[in-house]
Design an enzyme around this catalytic site. Structure first.
Site, PDB file in Angstrom:
ATOM      1  N   HIS A 154      -7.455  -6.080  -0.505  1.00 42.45           N
ATOM      2  CA  HIS A 154      -6.307  -5.176  -0.532  1.00 42.45           C
ATOM      3  C   HIS A 154      -5.006  -5.951  -0.454  1.00 42.45           C
ATOM      4  CE1 HIS A 154      -3.995  -1.604  -0.081  1.00 42.45           C
ATOM      5  NE2 HIS A 154      -3.824  -1.677   1.223  1.00 42.45           N
ATOM      6  N   SER A 205       0.829  -1.196   0.000  1.00 40.93           N
ATOM      7  CA  SER A 205       0.000   0.000   0.000  1.00 40.93           C
ATOM      8  C   SER A 205       0.874   1.262   0.000  1.00 40.93           C
ATOM      9  CB  SER A 205      -0.934  -0.056   1.207  1.00 40.93           C
ATOM     10  OG  SER A 205      -2.003   0.831   1.086  1.00 40.93           O
ATOM     11  N   ASP A 209      -8.902  -4.532  -5.629  1.00 38.29           N
ATOM     12  CA  ASP A 209      -8.377  -3.823  -4.459  1.00 38.29           C
ATOM     13  C   ASP A 209      -9.164  -2.530  -4.233  1.00 38.29           C
ATOM     14  OD1 ASP A 209      -6.798  -2.376  -2.575  1.00 38.29           O
ATOM     15  OD2 ASP A 209      -5.014  -3.449  -3.227  1.00 38.29           O
TER      16      ASP A 209
END
Length: 522
Positions: free
Chosen positions: A491, A237, A463
């Site tokens: 995710h 991320s 995602d």
């Protein structure tokens, strides 16, 4: 008397969780590293970087690169240390700050070390390695490599950013403001200014030096003190932005980098918020469709009907907050935070179904539990981390943000169109940084890392927090990158994906085998 410090409802509420919440989702579901031909990495005792590892560094930074680091047993079976880095790389002799690091040793003789960042900004690599290592790595990688986690500058156990007491943080998470009206906008501005003042008072000059580039420079000092000539890195991320920034700064020191759940370095704050709005709306529909094929789903009718039931429930909580079993009032802000968390991992969708079923009966207790888990709040009211504060501090330095009322109103309309379910909770994010005591030091731009060794970018098609298109963009910007795609919901991919993903990443780290560009795992 405790001063009431409030924070406005802003776009950051979802983006803030794009990394920390992914770690929480792992819990709910169940430095710099050396290259494989380097030394075995840290062992208990005092270590100093060898000159050939330090390399050519500015003279004013040499003491940081060659510092003695004491590795001690901690947290059961781990090794821990504290590393000093300069507060300000433009003036390194002014003041130093501390980084807290933790090492999980390999199962056998280590082939090297992999540095891990779970995302954020504000996610704790220390906590992730200590508590969630099996959720973000494979047995095979842990057998072959030491895994090193760290709290970036401003985070947790490192020299921390501080703004709010635990009680004030409870209030901030539950606060509801409506900047779409003139009166609400002024109230939100006052709230943001009060919050910024509180951060400046509690954190001091640290607040101006927690930007991503400074954190990436810290990673090169960690590389040296760990005894590694190049960096092996696993970033999720926001951690992909941190890793890509490192590669841009130090392309010749890139070893094997995996960037999972890409953040587009060229995207503005407003573009990021809009992308997330679309992706979360898509994830909600995917969840509802799945729920309606399962027994006990409270969302009847078509997918559109089920989504509308969720929207109606959120609207009802917005109009009339609910009380949880412990007596805490659950406002729409807290409710939406709890609703979002299980969307990070489709393995957690049954927990969302349970929370929605209870909430539709008037009991928000499970949804509050999910919100607390995402915020890392303990049952006794204390917080495990300062990720809430760090998120604002980093983003206000990394991104110029739109604060013009007319433009914010136009952006709000676009957000609500993109996500009728969540869009209105994402608007007016620029207010948080409008009163920030430090100006941005970064402009969104493409990162190329020209001359680096191959980098692997991994994207997941469903995602919600870092939309797949961002991974495509990141891989296209980095000169040496290849893109690996996982066709799935949730995710990030590695650590929760299928064997195809695991093999692609593990073969790259362990054997140096770069996956075929465009590899699709389904």
């Amino acid at each position: 008397m405790t001063l009431e410090r409030r924070r406005p409802r802003v776009a950051a509420r979802i983006l803030r969780r794009a990394a920390a919440a992914s770690t929480a989702a792992v819990v709910l579901a169940g430095l710099v590293a050396c290259t494989p031909d380097s030394s075995d990495g840290p062992a208990e005792g005092t270590k100093t970087a060898a000159p050939e590892v330090v390399g050519d560094v500015p003279g004013e930074l040499e003491d940081f690169y060659t510092q003695e680091v004491v590795w001690e047993s901690c947290e059961g079976d781990f090794l821990c240390a504290t590393v000093e880095v300069p507060l300000d790389y433009e003036n390194p002799g002014k003041r130093s700050i501390e980084l807290s690091v933790i090492l999980a040793e390999a199962g056998g003789t280590p082939a090297g070390t992999v540095l891990v960042n779970p995302g954020g900004p504000g996610g704790s690599g220390y906590t992730t390695v200590r508590d969630s290592l099996e959720g973000i790595t494979t047995d095979r990688l842990r057998r072959e490599f030491n895994i090193l986690g760290f709290d970036p500058r401003g985070v947790g156990r490192s020299t921390p950013v501080d703004c709010l007491s635990d009680e004030e943080l409870d209030e901030a998470r539950a606060e509801i403001l409506d900047p779409s009206t003139d009166a609400g906008l002024e109230e939100a501005r006052a709230s943001a200014a009060e919050y910024a003042d509180a951060c400046a008072e509690a954190s001091g000059e640290l607040l101006g030096f927690v930007d991503t580039e400074s954190a990436a420079r810290d990673m090169d000092i960690l590389r040296a003190v760990a005894g590694d000539p190049k960096l092996n890195y696993l970033g999720f991320s926001y951690g992909t932005f941190l890793g890509a920034t490192y590669a841009e700064l130090f392309p010749g020191k890139v070893g094997r980098l995996v960037l999972d759940g890409g953040l587009d370095p060229a995207a503005s704050n407003e573009e990021i918020t809009l992308g997330q709005a679309r992706a979360f709306e898509k994830a909600i529909r995917a969840y509802v469709q799945d729920c309606q094929t399962s027994s006990g789903c409270p969302l009847e009718g078509t997918v559109d009907d089920g989504v509308q039931t969720i929207r109606d429930l959120i609207a009802s909580v917005e109009a009339s907050p609910l009380s949880a079993s412990d007596g805490r009032l659950v406002t729409v802000s807290t409710f939406v935070s709890g609703f979002i968390l299980p969307l990070y991992n489709d393995a957690n969708w049954p927990a969302l179904t349970q929370a929605l079923s209870s909430a539709l009966r008037g009991d928000p207790t499970t949804m509050l539990m999910l919100a607390d888990l995402g915020a890392e709040r303990n049952p006794d009211g204390t917080y495990e981390s300062n990720s809430y504060e760090v998120f604002s501090a980093v983003n206000c330095l990394d991104y110029p943000m739109e604060a013009d009322p007319v433009q914010m109103a136009a952006d709000a309309a676009e957000l609500e169109e993109a996500s009728p379910t969540l869009g209105r909770f994402l608007a007016y994010g620029g207010l948080t940084c409008e009163a920030w005591p430090y100006e941005p030091v970064n402009e969104p731009r493409p990162l190329t890392a020209e001359g680096s060794d191959p980098i692997v970018v991994v994207g997941t098609t469903g995602d919600p927090a870092t939309p797949y298109e961002w991974s495509q963009s990141l891989a296209g910007q980095l000169d040496s990158a290849v893109l690996v795609t996982w066709e799935a919901e949730g995710h990030t991919a590695y650590g929760r994906g299928n064997q195809c993903i695991a093999d692609a990443v593990d073969d790259y780290f362990i054997d140096g085998t770069v996956p075929e560009d465009g590899l699709v795992c389904s």
